[in-house]
Motif scaffolding. Structure first.
Motif, PDB file in Angstrom:
ATOM      1  N   ILE A 183       0.885  -1.286   0.048  1.00 22.79           N
ATOM      2  CA  ILE A 183       0.011   0.022   0.152  1.00 22.79           C
ATOM      3  C   ILE A 183       0.743   1.154  -0.159  1.00 22.79           C
ATOM      4  N   HIS A 184       0.647   2.142  -1.012  1.00 21.69           N
ATOM      5  CA  HIS A 184       1.294   3.674  -0.860  1.00 21.69           C
ATOM      6  C   HIS A 184       0.420   4.411  -0.621  1.00 21.69           C
ATOM      7  N   LEU A 185       0.940   5.300  -0.059  1.00 24.59           N
ATOM      8  CA  LEU A 185       0.333   6.846   0.353  1.00 24.59           C
ATOM      9  C   LEU A 185       0.256   7.677  -1.036  1.00 24.59           C
ATOM     10  N   VAL A 186      -0.817   8.035  -1.397  1.00 19.52           N
ATOM     11  CA  VAL A 186      -0.758   9.039  -2.734  1.00 19.52           C
ATOM     12  C   VAL A 186      -1.279  10.396  -2.304  1.00 19.52           C
ATOM     13  N   SER A 187      -2.209  10.485  -1.396  1.00 14.77           N
ATOM     14  CA  SER A 187      -2.430  12.075  -0.977  1.00 14.77           C
ATOM     15  C   SER A 187      -3.202  11.989   0.235  1.00 14.77           C
ATOM     16  N   SER A 188      -3.003  13.187   0.809  1.00 18.66           N
ATOM     17  CA  SER A 188      -3.442  13.534   2.190  1.00 18.66           C
ATOM     18  C   SER A 188      -4.064  14.836   2.268  1.00 18.66           C
ATOM     19  N   HIS A 189      -5.507  14.956   2.155  1.00 20.79           N
ATOM     20  CA  HIS A 189      -6.151  16.287   2.216  1.00 20.79           C
ATOM     21  C   HIS A 189      -7.064  16.405   3.420  1.00 20.79           C
ATOM     22  N   PHE A 190      -7.004  17.869   3.788  1.00 18.69           N
ATOM     23  CA  PHE A 190      -8.072  18.181   4.778  1.00 18.69           C
ATOM     24  C   PHE A 190      -9.204  19.022   4.258  1.00 18.69           C
ATOM     25  N   LEU A 191     -10.284  18.294   4.516  1.00 17.57           N
ATOM     26  CA  LEU A 191     -11.478  19.356   3.827  1.00 17.57           C
ATOM     27  C   LEU A 191     -12.217  20.040   4.899  1.00 17.57           C
ATOM     28  N   GLU A 192     -12.513  21.315   4.695  1.00 13.64           N
ATOM     29  CA  GLU A 192     -13.164  22.351   5.532  1.00 13.64           C
ATOM     30  C   GLU A 192     -14.762  21.864   5.063  1.00 13.64           C
TER      31      GLU A 192
END
Length: 489
Positions: A31-40
């Motif tokens: 498993i590879h981390l592609v993106s990490s996003h914080f949503l308001e």
């Protein structure tokens, strides 16, 4: 009131963002981390019927955090909807107020940290080379105070003891963050949610999670930053009790008692040196969610280190108020969040049976390629189960139990004049072929799998132990019995 819907003002004041983690699984199951996003998410308070669609552009991680990796369409809906939507100018004013307060807190802490660091360097010139890390960079390239990554984490009924928590953390894969080109080691203090989603990370991620769990169990735990072995930068956990100090290695679950050595005492004998089993060499600082200490002792050697944290001649502390100003939930918008642990969704019995069938098929094929036939001893295979359970129990508790019964059962199952060989091994994945190929690299395992001669019978047993977040310990034992050369019985 319990179960009541939060009112508009309460919802408007909830500044926690939704953390979206995108992962990719390759053909090998990694498993590879592609993106990490914080949503308001609070825009839905202004939307008609509190329902809206948003298109999000996701960026990469690490050095690629400014490069887009894809677009997703997110549907947000508040259930049940509010009687009246929030005006957009009201939401904008709330967000601006939170942002300005958060930014000001971060600015003031940075000023304090610079002054604190200046004072630390003035104590001793040699302090410039000590591993005192105040800030860590997350997967999105954002710097945070390292203590903000730690938060007390209670695991509910998923983990029952601190040692079981240490075992769980050790079963999460270890992988150093890689960068393009020939550069020194680059740290990435991944958010715990992303770390768990990937089920893999560096030693900092493991130490932060273990420290958070130990704090949840009520222990006085700290993440340590220092070196081990050949001056390799490393992090681990220390718990400080009334009488004892223990080091916890988050990568393997081992626990070591620390006994400080007075440098003015005579040299230790070999027996005493052997009792110092931990791999750690130096320590520069330690911290948890409320406290941060830098080592100001004459030497940063772990063996001579004194862990009296309130002794200002040994440790330089940061202001607890300064730490709280940027590490209290809701005060700093970009502060890392600690997720709740999820229960394991895997069926350990079905998984054990499935992996064992695959291992048997691989053994049969491997021996067929060598020109050997294969016969399994089903009874002997079954008798291997207690040993595998005992091995896992020992990893959790540190106690070895049931070995006498296992040896007696094997002795009774192996005919007179026959020899027995066994090889246990443990993995943190469920890929049977990968495990089999790796096991064959061991000479004893290869001898067992390739054993041929008179009255050879093979045995194999697989036992999967599951932990939260689909972490698992896959134990295997390869065994064989055969008639000893020269035996006439």
């Amino acid at each position: 009131e319990f179960g009541a819907m939060a009112d508009t003002q309460t919802l408007l004041s909830i500044c926690d963002r939704v953390h979206i983690v995108l992962t990719r699984k390759d053909t090998l199951g990694e498993i590879h981390l592609v993106s990490s996003h914080f949503l308001e998410w609070r825009q839905i308070l202004c939307a008609q019927a509190n329902k809206t669609n948003r298109i999000l552009e996701l960026n990469g991680i690490g050095a690629e955090n400014k490069l887009p990796v894809g677009v997703i369409n997110v549907c947000l809906q508040l259930i049940p909807p509010l009687n009246e939507s929030v005006a957009e100018d009201v939401l904008a004013a709330q967000l601006d107020l939170e942002h300005s307060k958060s930014t000001e807190r971060e600015r003031l802490f940075l000023i304090y940290a610079k002054q604190w660091w200046k004072e630390f360097l003035e104590i001793r010139e040699e302090h410039r080379t000590r591993l005192v890390k105040i800030f860590g960079q997350d997967e999105n390239g954002v710097n945070h105070p390292v203590f903000s990554f730690v938060q007390p984490l209670r695991s509910g009924r998923l983990l029952d003891t601190p040692r079981e928590a240490a075992r769980f953390v050790s079963l999460i894969g270890y992988d150093r963050h890689s960068v393009v080109g020939n550069t020194d080691r680059t740290e990435m203090w991944t958010h715990t949610h992303a770390f768990l989603a990937r089920n893999c990370g560096d030693c900092e991620n493991h130490s932060v999670l273990l420290c958070s769990l130990l704090l949840g169990f009520g222990l006085d735990a700290y993440v340590c930053i220092g070196t081990k072995g050949k001056n390799q930068i490393h992090s681990w956990v220390v718990t400080i009790g009334a009488d004892d100090i223990f080091f916890w290695e988050s990568l393997n679950g081992n626990r070591y008692q620390h006994i400080s050595i007075d440098p003015d005492d005579p040299p230790l004998d070999k027996l005493s040196l052997n009792n110092i089993r931990h791999p750690y060499k130096t320590i520069g600082c330690l911290f948890n969610d409320k406290l941060f200490y830098a080592n100001v002792q004459p030497t940063c050697n772990v063996d001579t280190c004194v862990f009296r944290l309130l002794d200002q001649s040994k440790w330089k502390a940061m202001s607890a108020d300064a730490i709280a100003s940027v590490n209290t939930p809701g005060l700093v918008l970009t502060a890392p969040m600690m997720p709740h642990l999820m229960s394991n969704t895997l069926d350990p019995i079905a998984l054990s049976n499935d992996i064992e069938k695959q291992i048997r098929a691989l053994i049969i094929q491997h021996r067929k390629d060598l020109g050997y036939t294969t016969q399994f001893d089903e009874h002997l295979s079954y008798l291997l189960s207690p040993a595998l359970s005992s091995y896992e129990l020992e990893r959790v508790t540190g106690l070895s139990v049931g070995n006498e019964e296992f040896q007696e059962a094997v002795r009774r199952a192996v005919p007179n004049g026959h020899a027995f060989k066994g090889f246990p091994i443990q993995f943190v994945h469920k890929n049977a072929r990968k495990a089999f190929v790796f096991s064959l690299k061991n000479n004893l395992c290869e001898e067992i799998v390739c054993c041929h001669g008179d009255q050879v019978r093979l045995a194999v047993r697989v036992r999967v132990f599951t932990y939260p977040e689909n972490a698992l310990a896959t134990w295997m034992m390869f065994a064989c019995r055969y008639k000893s050369v020269g035996s006439t019985k």
